[in-house]
Enzyme design. Structure first.
Site, short mmCIF file in Angstrom:
data_model
loop_
_atom_site.label_atom_id
_atom_site.label_comp_id
_atom_site.label_asym_id
_atom_site.label_seq_id
_atom_site.Cartn_x
_atom_site.Cartn_y
_atom_site.Cartn_z
N TYR A 141 0.87 -1.19 0.00
CA TYR A 141 0.00 0.00 0.00
C TYR A 141 0.90 1.23 0.00
CZ TYR A 141 -3.13 3.68 1.65
OH TYR A 141 -3.84 4.84 1.77
N GLU A 229 -3.47 7.51 -3.99
CA GLU A 229 -3.53 6.27 -3.21
C GLU A 229 -3.40 5.08 -4.14
OE1 GLU A 229 -6.17 4.50 0.46
OE2 GLU A 229 -7.25 5.36 -1.24
#
Length: 438
Positions: A141, A229
């Site tokens: 991530y 993101e």
């Protein structure tokens, strides 16, 4: 004391994943090849080419929300879909064209519900047909956000990618790494290398991952992004660092210099009321309550919502006219409020400074003439030209039927009481008049 959470105008543009990939490629960020499809026919045509080349194709619903893979597609016409009412998952790996047809028919035009959409979901009008990435070694991530504490960009990363970052933060907070970036200096090679190491890329791929992190930061700055993101950012068996899924937001204030990006805006994914408000430069956010607010100034608007909660009511919206609203904007604001079926009362709270009370009053009268104000109206005016404003409303009392308030406490109490009475009257099938003169 129940207090409504602070609400402010959302100042960012959201784009679809396939659009994000188009932008990312311009900055040298590696993403899987793919094409968007807007009809079942296009879906079949694009999928067949990918299947011929790779034997598999990834079918990805495109909406402005995360968690699509774990979402649920609500099939609005069950008869059309073999009696099925839902399809689990908004992202599917398909190995033949018949499966692609089956999935596409059930996704396009229906609503996808995820953790981020709420129970109403969002309509899928586009499917991203992506080539599969073979041999994924690990998923990470990575995000770049604006951080209030450090007043600059913040790198956020975790080696536990491919799942909700909120769950990782709750169960394994030690796996969340952050690096603040000085906006005057920009990102450094050392910071890129540090984050790549924190993400646990293999030694052979760490440098490539660091390059991708720098490219993503360059995109963040170059596009006036408020959020980048990537989940997941993967390492492949071929030794590549690649971004599979992306969520990008951009600062609305930068629209004048990011015209190409803002041309990608998909208003069908947004609240129709907020879209209409933005066309008239009105700061509006729809909420779930039944007392509408029209205020000048974001701080005063939040205080108005809080005091409504204090008296037991629920705000129906955040609406900030700003300091220089025109009569046209006031009229359009009333049209938005009037169109909300959940609104039982309207509270106008104006402190005249730059925004004069007589302009607001003229807007109220103009709205009444244009659309007809059928909902109870409570008006609190104070400040510049307050006497002129009250006279304008008083002279038009036959059309406005406004209820005056001496201060904000009085206004909030009256709005909550009236909304409560109106709701009880509706439940009892009674008619109640609120025509109280100023």
């Amino acid at each position: 004391m129940p207090v409504h959470p602070a609400v402010g105008q959302v100042r960012n543009l959201n784009v679809h994943e396939y659009q994000g990939h188009q932008i990312m490629k311009q900055y040298g960020v590696m993403v899987p090849p793919g094409k968007p499809a807007f009809t079942e026919k296009d879906t079949e045509k694009i999928a067949q080419k990918i299947l011929d080349a790779h034997g598999k194709v990834v079918v990805k619903s495109q909406i402005h929300a995360g968690g699509r893979g774990l979402g649920t597609v609500i099939l609005q016409d069950a008869g059309k879909h073999d009696g099925l009412e839902v399809l689990e998952g908004g992202v599917h790996m398909c190995e033949d064209i018949e499966r692609v047809k089956y999935i596409a028919k059930r996704i396009l035009g229906n609503k996808l519900v995820t953790k981020q959409t709420g129970p109403a979901g969002k309509t899928v009008s586009c499917i991203y047909m992506a080539e599969p990435l073979q041999g994924i070694v690990s998923e990470k991530y990575f995000a770049i956000l604006m951080d209030r504490a450090t007043q600059g960009p913040m790198l956020v990363g975790s080696p536990a990618g491919g799942m909700a970052i909120e769950d990782v933060a709750a169960s394994n907070p030690e796996k969340i790494f952050t690096i603040p970036i000085d906006p005057k200096v920009g990102i450094t090679d050392a910071q890129c290398d540090e984050m790549a190491k924190n993400l646990e890329f293999s030694d052979a791929v760490q440098h490539k991952a660091a390059i991708q992190i720098r490219n993503l930061y360059d995109m963040f700055v170059g596009t006036d992004a408020t959020q980048v993101e990537i989940n997941p950012l993967v390492e492949s068996e071929a030794g590549a660092a690649m971004c599979l899924d992306a969520k990008l937001n951009f600062d609305d204030n930068a629209k004048f210099r990011q015209s190409d990006i803002f041309a990608m805006r998909d208003t069908t994914q947004e609240d129709a009321r907020e879209v209409a408000a933005s066309e008239f430069d009105i700061n509006y956010i729809g909420l779930d309550g039944n007392i509408a607010c029209m205020v000048n100034g974001a701080g005063l608007a939040m205080a108005t919502m809080d005091i409504i909660k204090l008296y037991g009511g629920d705000p129906a919206n955040f609406l900030d006219l700003g300091g220089g609203a025109s009569e046209k904007q006031v009229t359009e604001a009333f049209k938005l409020i009037q169109s909300d079926p959940n609104v039982d009362a309207i509270l106008v709270n104006i402190f005249g400074g730059i925004m004069r009370c007589d302009i607001i009053a003229a807007g109220i009268v103009g709205a009444a003439k244009a659309v007809g104000l059928s909902k109870p109206l409570i008006v609190r005016l104070e400040g510049t030209n307050v006497d002129q404003g009250m006279k304008i409303i008083s002279d038009a009392q036959a059309e406005v039927h406004a209820i005056s308030a001496t201060d904000l406490d009085d206004a909030a109490k009256k709005a909550c009481d009236i909304a409560r009475i109106k709701k009880l009257a509706e439940q009892s099938h009674l008619k109640v008049s609120f025509e109280i003169p100023l």
